[in-house]
Design a protein around this motif. Structure first.
Motif, PDB file in Angstrom:
ATOM      1  N   SER A 132       0.836  -1.205   0.000  1.00  0.00           N
ATOM      2  CA  SER A 132       0.000   0.000   0.000  1.00  0.00           C
ATOM      3  C   SER A 132       0.874   1.260   0.000  1.00  0.00           C
ATOM      4  CB  SER A 132      -1.015  -0.003   1.149  1.00  0.00           C
ATOM      5  OG  SER A 132      -0.337   0.104   2.342  1.00  0.00           O
ATOM      6  N   ARG A 133       2.073   1.171   0.624  1.00  0.00           N
ATOM      7  CA  ARG A 133       3.009   2.320   0.569  1.00  0.00           C
ATOM      8  C   ARG A 133       3.461   2.550  -0.869  1.00  0.00           C
ATOM      9  NH1 ARG A 133       6.298   0.863   5.730  1.00  0.00           N
ATOM     10  NH2 ARG A 133       4.961   1.798   7.290  1.00  0.00           N
ATOM     11  N   ARG A 171       1.894   1.659  -3.571  1.00  0.00           N
ATOM     12  CA  ARG A 171       0.753   2.178  -4.345  1.00  0.00           C
ATOM     13  C   ARG A 171       0.583   3.674  -4.105  1.00  0.00           C
ATOM     14  NH1 ARG A 171      -2.245  -2.301  -3.483  1.00  0.00           N
ATOM     15  NH2 ARG A 171      -3.120  -1.423  -1.590  1.00  0.00           N
ATOM     16  N   ALA A 172       0.673   4.041  -2.793  1.00  0.00           N
ATOM     17  CA  ALA A 172       0.505   5.458  -2.449  1.00  0.00           C
ATOM     18  C   ALA A 172       1.591   6.283  -3.125  1.00  0.00           C
ATOM     19  CB  ALA A 172       0.559   5.639  -0.938  1.00  0.00           C
ATOM     20  N   VAL A 199       3.150   5.600  -5.986  1.00  0.00           N
ATOM     21  CA  VAL A 199       2.833   5.704  -7.415  1.00  0.00           C
ATOM     22  C   VAL A 199       1.736   6.749  -7.611  1.00  0.00           C
ATOM     23  CG1 VAL A 199       1.855   4.459  -9.392  1.00  0.00           C
ATOM     24  CG2 VAL A 199       3.550   3.344  -7.931  1.00  0.00           C
ATOM     25  N   GLU A 200       0.689   6.675  -6.757  1.00  0.00           N
ATOM     26  CA  GLU A 200      -0.420   7.631  -6.894  1.00  0.00           C
ATOM     27  C   GLU A 200       0.067   9.067  -6.676  1.00  0.00           C
ATOM     28  OE1 GLU A 200      -3.270   5.948  -4.256  1.00  0.00           O
ATOM     29  OE2 GLU A 200      -3.675   4.315  -5.672  1.00  0.00           O
ATOM     30  N   ASN A 201       0.937   9.248  -5.683  1.00  0.00           N
ATOM     31  CA  ASN A 201       1.472  10.595  -5.433  1.00  0.00           C
ATOM     32  C   ASN A 201       2.238  11.113  -6.640  1.00  0.00           C
ATOM     33  OD1 ASN A 201       0.395  10.807  -2.955  1.00  0.00           O
ATOM     34  ND2 ASN A 201       2.242  10.192  -1.835  1.00  0.00           N
ATOM     35  N   ASN A 202       3.020  10.188  -7.260  1.00  0.00           N
ATOM     36  CA  ASN A 202       3.776  10.581  -8.447  1.00  0.00           C
ATOM     37  C   ASN A 202       2.852  11.053  -9.555  1.00  0.00           C
ATOM     38  OD1 ASN A 202       6.253  10.154  -7.454  1.00  0.00           O
ATOM     39  ND2 ASN A 202       6.496   8.062  -8.254  1.00  0.00           N
ATOM     40  N   ILE A 203       1.750  10.313  -9.723  1.00  0.00           N
ATOM     41  CA  ILE A 203       0.797  10.681 -10.778  1.00  0.00           C
ATOM     42  C   ILE A 203       0.202  12.057 -10.475  1.00  0.00           C
ATOM     43  CG2 ILE A 203      -1.428  10.054 -11.852  1.00  0.00           C
ATOM     44  CD1 ILE A 203      -0.627   7.095 -11.309  1.00  0.00           C
ATOM     45  N   VAL A 204      -0.174  12.240  -9.181  1.00  0.00           N
ATOM     46  CA  VAL A 204      -0.762  13.533  -8.783  1.00  0.00           C
ATOM     47  C   VAL A 204       0.242  14.671  -9.028  1.00  0.00           C
ATOM     48  CG1 VAL A 204      -1.641  14.878  -6.829  1.00  0.00           C
ATOM     49  CG2 VAL A 204      -2.313  12.495  -7.102  1.00  0.00           C
ATOM     50  N   ASP A 205       1.540  14.404  -8.641  1.00  0.00           N
ATOM     51  CA  ASP A 205       2.575  15.429  -8.805  1.00  0.00           C
ATOM     52  C   ASP A 205       2.742  15.846 -10.264  1.00  0.00           C
ATOM     53  OD1 ASP A 205       2.935  15.415  -6.179  1.00  0.00           O
ATOM     54  OD2 ASP A 205       4.752  14.177  -6.156  1.00  0.00           O
TER      55      ASP A 205
END
Ligand code: NAD
Length: 315
Positions: free
Chosen positions: A302-303, A305-306, A308-314
């Protein structure tokens, strides 16, 4: 004739299923479950318990590390070692082999274990969850083993009178708490029993044992539970491990429980010593280590995943 509640056989079934689940887990995650045992001292008996844990780990495909210290280690040094293993991502379960030398405060040591790696279930977080949570993370292994016996032999405890002798966190208090729970929605934890606890300050209680449908004895007092104190048809769960001199044995001693074997004839079922609760304690420890490994893997996933998601948001 009473039924012998065969912990040895039951534990080999449990270990078989853990072995299979472990192989699947290693294949899917690339992670090998790893148990660390911290041991201070040089007592032959205690070393035989550690050996049983090591053999259990090897049987199911876990990694096992014994971190051993001489009795002159200080409390602060030991806490540092525990913190080191608590932070090591390759370690999934930590147990401190008890008892500890007198100069070391047992509570301080146990509380230093990361509760997510506390596979003996003794930190205050895990103990507290047993009181309040429907799904505690780690339950101490001997009470878990006792529950396994009740489940495997389809022994129903709702409304039954259960006498628990002994009140340690490791065994007596925990099994008494679990069996008396009012919330019975978790099928892996039995509740609803009418539990009475006795301990070393309980006065002349033996006649009260006649009321008990089930007796769980965890005192370390050999022969404490006697035939004349029991009602016919009682179920006897003997946790005690005691040693009696026996010249016919190579070691010079023989393992006995808290229950006088003459009592068996009054029971409908009993756990023998050895071969009853003991093997299940090890099997349940292994189950807790696998549970902990899966939990750590999920947290790691889950870390990621989080991340990867943060990278996408950034972006
Ligand atoms: P402990 O010393 O922490 O607790 C013993 C308990 O027994 C105490 O609560 C004490 O008040 C009570 N007690 C002492 N004399 C009593 C008496 N006459 N009547 C009623 N209660 C009495 O020990 P523990 O860690 O809870 O272990 C208890 C026993 O179980 C020991 O023999 C230990 O070796 C054994 N044990 C076996 C397993 C296993 O896997 N089979 C696991 C853990 C402990």
């Amino acid at each position: 004739k009473p039924v012998v509640l065969n912990g040895k056989l039951l534990s080999s079934h449990i270990k078989e299923s853990i072995k299979k689940d472990t192989a699947d887990f290693i294949k899917n995650s690339g992670i090998t479950p790893h148990l660390v045992v911290i041991y201070v001292g040089d007592n032959k008996q205690i070393e035989s318990y550690i050996k049983a844990k090591k053999t259990g780990c090897e049987e199911v495909g876990f990694r096992f590390t014994l971190d051993r210290f001489s009795s002159d280690i200080t409390e602060a040094q030991l806490i540092k070692k525990i913190k080191y293993h608590s932070e090591d991502p390759s370690v999934h379960g930590i147990i401190v082999q008890l008892p500890l030398p007198e100069n070391i405060n047992r509570d301080n040591i146990i509380q230093a274990i990361d509760p997510k790696k506390d596979v003996d279930g003794l930190t205050s977080i895990n103990m507290g969850q047993i009181m309040v949570s429907k799904k505690p993370l780690f339950i101490p292994c001997t009470p878990l083993g006792i529950l396994e016996i009740f489940k495997a032999y389809n022994i129903k405890l709702e409304g039954k009178n259960v006498a628990v002798l002994g009140r340690s966190n490791l065994v007596g208090r925990t099994i008494a708490t679990l069996l008396s729970q009012k919330d019975m929605s978790n099928p892996s934890i039995m509740g609803g029993a009418n539990v009475t606890t006795f301990h070393k300050y309980s006065k002349s209680y033996h006649h009260l044992l006649k009321n008990a449908d089930v007796i769980i004895s965890a005192t370390g007092v050999p022969g404490l539970v006697k035939k004349e104190d029991l009602k016919k048809g009682v179920i006897l769960i003997d946790v005690g491990i005691n040693y009696k001199e026996d010249s016919s044995k190579k070691s010079g001693y023989r393992m006995v429980g808290d229950v006088d074997p003459e009592s068996y004839e009054k029971s409908i079922a009993y756990t023998p010593v050895p071969g009853g609760v003991g093997p299940l304690t090890v099997a349940c420890l292994l189950r807790n280590v696998l549970k902990s490994s899966i939990l750590h893997y999920r947290i790691q996933c889950s870390r990621l995943r989080a991340g990867v998601e943060n990278n996408i948001v950034d972006k």
